[in-house]
Design an enzyme around this catalytic site. Structure first.
Site, mmCIF file in Angstrom:
data_model
loop_
_atom_site.group_PDB
_atom_site.id
_atom_site.type_symbol
_atom_site.label_atom_id
_atom_site.label_comp_id
_atom_site.label_asym_id
_atom_site.label_seq_id
_atom_site.Cartn_x
_atom_site.Cartn_y
_atom_site.Cartn_z
ATOM 1 N N ASP A 325 0.842 -1.186 0.000
ATOM 2 C CA ASP A 325 0.000 0.000 0.000
ATOM 3 C C ASP A 325 0.887 1.249 0.000
ATOM 4 O O ASP A 325 1.871 1.323 0.742
ATOM 5 C CB ASP A 325 -0.880 -0.024 1.255
ATOM 6 C CG ASP A 325 -1.833 1.147 1.327
ATOM 7 O OD1 ASP A 325 -2.766 1.203 0.516
ATOM 8 O OD2 ASP A 325 -1.633 1.999 2.209
ATOM 9 N N GLU A 356 1.453 0.153 -4.944
ATOM 10 C CA GLU A 356 0.940 1.425 -5.455
ATOM 11 C C GLU A 356 2.094 2.420 -5.573
ATOM 12 O O GLU A 356 2.645 2.840 -4.542
ATOM 13 C CB GLU A 356 -0.107 2.000 -4.498
ATOM 14 C CG GLU A 356 -1.369 1.181 -4.383
ATOM 15 C CD GLU A 356 -2.349 1.810 -3.388
ATOM 16 O OE1 GLU A 356 -3.514 2.015 -3.767
ATOM 17 O OE2 GLU A 356 -1.939 2.088 -2.246
#
Length: 646
Positions: A325, A356
């Site tokens: 994340d 990400e």
């Protein structure tokens, strides 16, 4: 204290500890407690019979080199709960163990655990299925998966780890597992399953959160277990889930959030005040995560903590990959180190890494480090994947502006962008220059933002209110199929949100991180009513696995894509050299317009492998003069019957 301004390279050289034995190491004979607290003047251990009882004993730890405090207790301590009092600069704080591998209810006390006693039957022999020909990742939330009454899971196990492993008296899995196994995906990515702080583990089933609120990084979440008050139960049941997924032919990816914690007053902060978090020059916490704090990746013990946590989950729980994340808040150096460490322990390519490549806002990096952002792709190992938001937005429209369409739903001027996506962006656009299409994760929906179906509904004229999302509209079905067809024929790794294959809707809720489970859960009745769309996804998955030219992840794979052409706004085509199973050439076209479009094929004999109705067929092409008609809002993939030059 100065809250971290004195934490520099010299501090790290003095106190960095390279051992991987922090926390509590528990065997039948003894328990060894180790805590890193380099500036503590005193560390005292408190012991408890359970997660709520008063302390029955305490011991002062001994200070060792490199900031380590340690204590050995003889005898069997399995199931004993504990925490610490840490005194730094005259301030004493009570803290759980930030390195703990077990904890009590809601994570406030750690637990000593002999991990060998938490293995379900056969777990020692558990292994991931063989590496697949393609990575097709299915993003799933533990509670979403089985919460619906039509999931086939008994009510008392819905929304829990055990839903994945449950079988009826005849040994049959529930409907939700049958669906998952039969879809053909290769990896299940589980939204956070570590212990997170945003749900009361003693609360009722109406609570919900995605789980991006880390509290105990190395402990499974208690609300997904049948007994959150027994620290061993959540571990055993989490392992049972992973074992069941492996037995179903699925690899397991863990969604990890090493960029922030649930609260800045965390166990990390209490054990080493100021060290684990980034601060601006004025001493305020940075907020590149949008969650109030940023972990200080780039500092020696922060990086060691993250690396050892990843290796722990891979070893102890048999996790097969990690999705990071807000990877842009971590560093290139750390991400490469993680990839290489996993390669060294488990074999090159055995563990999948992606994340990400962005952050919510600026964050002060440690001197000499580089953030793992999208423009850092050339510095990352070519096997570290990045979610490609450019592909996503080109196909379906901007995820933050619900009314803005993409290629499949009325957007204009997007043909060239879509063709860039086809080759995994190997041509390079702006600062985005991936080393290989292995660095690309193609997708059109994830837990964040609108589901694909909701986005398409919001961009299309039609009924208002719930009716905009609930019905099976022909125009939205066609757009959904075309969106899937496009990213399934792009080079790179593939990723889809659970339920995308049956038009998953959250009724327009674009940020459902704490919305009721009734909004978030997978609707298994809808899965039945949208069975035709699901069949199309199954066919696309089978087709993709059979076409090595699309599965190729090498740096030179982009050269297979030739003769890319924008015929008109909304219509593009390209060829894939040696794309078929025996080296056959492929021809692919996308028609996002509302009219038929005729395209002339290269010379030779062709067979239709996929169109807007079926995506795994062998239909001989019957056309005059090698022209083919691509129907509105659909794609077509053809394979040449003879290998070029044969």
């Amino acid at each position: 204290m100065d809250k971290g301004t004195h934490y520099n390279k010299e501090f790290d050289r003095r106190y960095a500890y390279e051992g991987c034995d922090l926390g509590c190491t528990c065997t039948p004979d003894r328990a060894v407690f180790k805590l890193w607290s380099p500036e503590a003047a005193r560390v005292e251990l408190f012991l408890y019979r359970d997660g709520d009882a008063p302390a029955y004993a305490s011991r002062v730890l001994e200070q060792e080199e490199q900031g380590i405090w340690a204590l050995t207790l003889e005898g069997d301590c399995h199931g004993v709960y504990y925490d610490y009092e840490v005194t730094v600069a005259g301030n004493t704080a009570r803290t759980a163990d930030p390195y703990a591998s077990a904890c009590g209810c809601n994570g406030a006390r750690s637990m000593a655990v002999d991990l060998s006693r938490t293995d379900p039957e056969g777990f020692e022999e558990d292994a991931a299925p063989p590496l697949p020909p393609e990575n097709i990742i299915y993003e799933l939330h533990v509670k979403d998966f089985s919460h619906h009454p039509d999931s086939g899971v008994p009510e008392e196990l819905r929304g829990r780890f055990k839903a994945f492993a449950w079988r009826d008296q005849a040994g049959r899995p529930p409907l939700c597992m049958e669906h998952l196994k039969g879809l053909g995906v290769t990896h299940v990515q589980l939204l956070p399953i570590y212990d997170f702080g945003s749900v009361d583990e003693t609360g009722d089933g109406g609570q919900f959160n995605w789980g991006y609120d880390p509290m105990n990084y190395n402990v499974p979440e208690g609300s997904y277990s049948t007994d959150p008050c027994d620290g061993a139960v959540r571990i055993r049941e989490c392992k049972e889930m992973i074992q069941a997924l492996h037995r179903s032919g699925l690899r397991v990816v863990m969604d990890v959030v090493y960029n922030h914690t649930y609260a800045a007053d965390s166990w990390l902060e209490r054990s080493a005040p100021g060290y684990y978090y980034r601060r601006w020059a004025d001493g305020t916490l940075s907020n590149g995560s949008g969650c109030g704090n940023d972990i200080a990746a780039g500092r020696a013990m922060v990086d060691n903590y993250i690396l050892h946590s990843v290796l722990y989950w891979a070893r102890e729980y048999h996790i097969d990959g990690f999705r990071f994340d807000l990877m842009g808040l971590l560093t290139v150096e750390l991400m490469n180190r993680i990839q290489w460490a996993l390669d060294a322990v488990f074999g090159k390519g055995e563990k999948l890494i992606y994340g990400e490549p962005w952050r919510a806002a600026d964050s002060p990096m440690e001197p000499g480090t580089i953030s793992a952002m999208k423009d850092s792709a050339p510095r990352l190992d070519p096997r570290i994947g990045m979610f490609c938001d450019t592909t996503r937005d080109a196909i379906k429209g901007d995820c933050f502006h619900c009314e803005q369409p993409g290629f499949v739903n009325g957007g204009s001027g997007l043909g060239e962008t879509v063709l860039c996506a086809v080759s995994g962006w190997m041509g390079g656009v702006g600062d985005f220059k991936p080393l290989a299409c292995s660095q690309i994760v193609n997708y059109v929906s994830a837990h964040d933002n609108y589901t694909l179906w909701d986005k398409l509904a919001l961009c299309s004229p039609g009924p208002g209110g719930a009716l905009a999302y609930e019905g099976s509209r022909a125009d939205l079905l066609a757009q959904n199929k075309l969106a899937a067809f496009i990213y399934f024929t792009c080079q790179g790794n593939l990723f889809l949100q659970a339920g995308e294959e049956f038009g998953r809707t959250k009724l327009g809720d674009h940020n459902s991180y704490r919305s009721p489970p009734e909004v978030n859960r997978l609707d298994w009745h809808r899965a039945w009513t949208f069975g035709g769309l699901t069949d199309y996804y199954r066919q696309l998955i089978r087709l993709r696995k059979s076409l090595p030219g699309l599965c190729d992840k090498r740096p030179e794979a982009g050269r297979r894509i030739v003769k890319a052409n924008v015929h008109r706004d909304g219509v593009v085509s390209f060829q894939v050299e040696e794309g078929g199973p025996c080296g056959e050439r492929l021809f692919v076209a996308y028609n996002a317009t509302s009219h038929d479009y005729a395209i002339q094929l290269p010379s030779g004999r062709w067979t239709i492998r996929a169109d807007g109705v079926n995506a795994d067929q062998h239909e001989p092409l019957i056309a005059h003069g090698n022209w083919v008609t691509v129907h509105p809002r659909s794609g077509m993939l053809l394979m040449q019957l003879e290998r070029p030059g044969a």
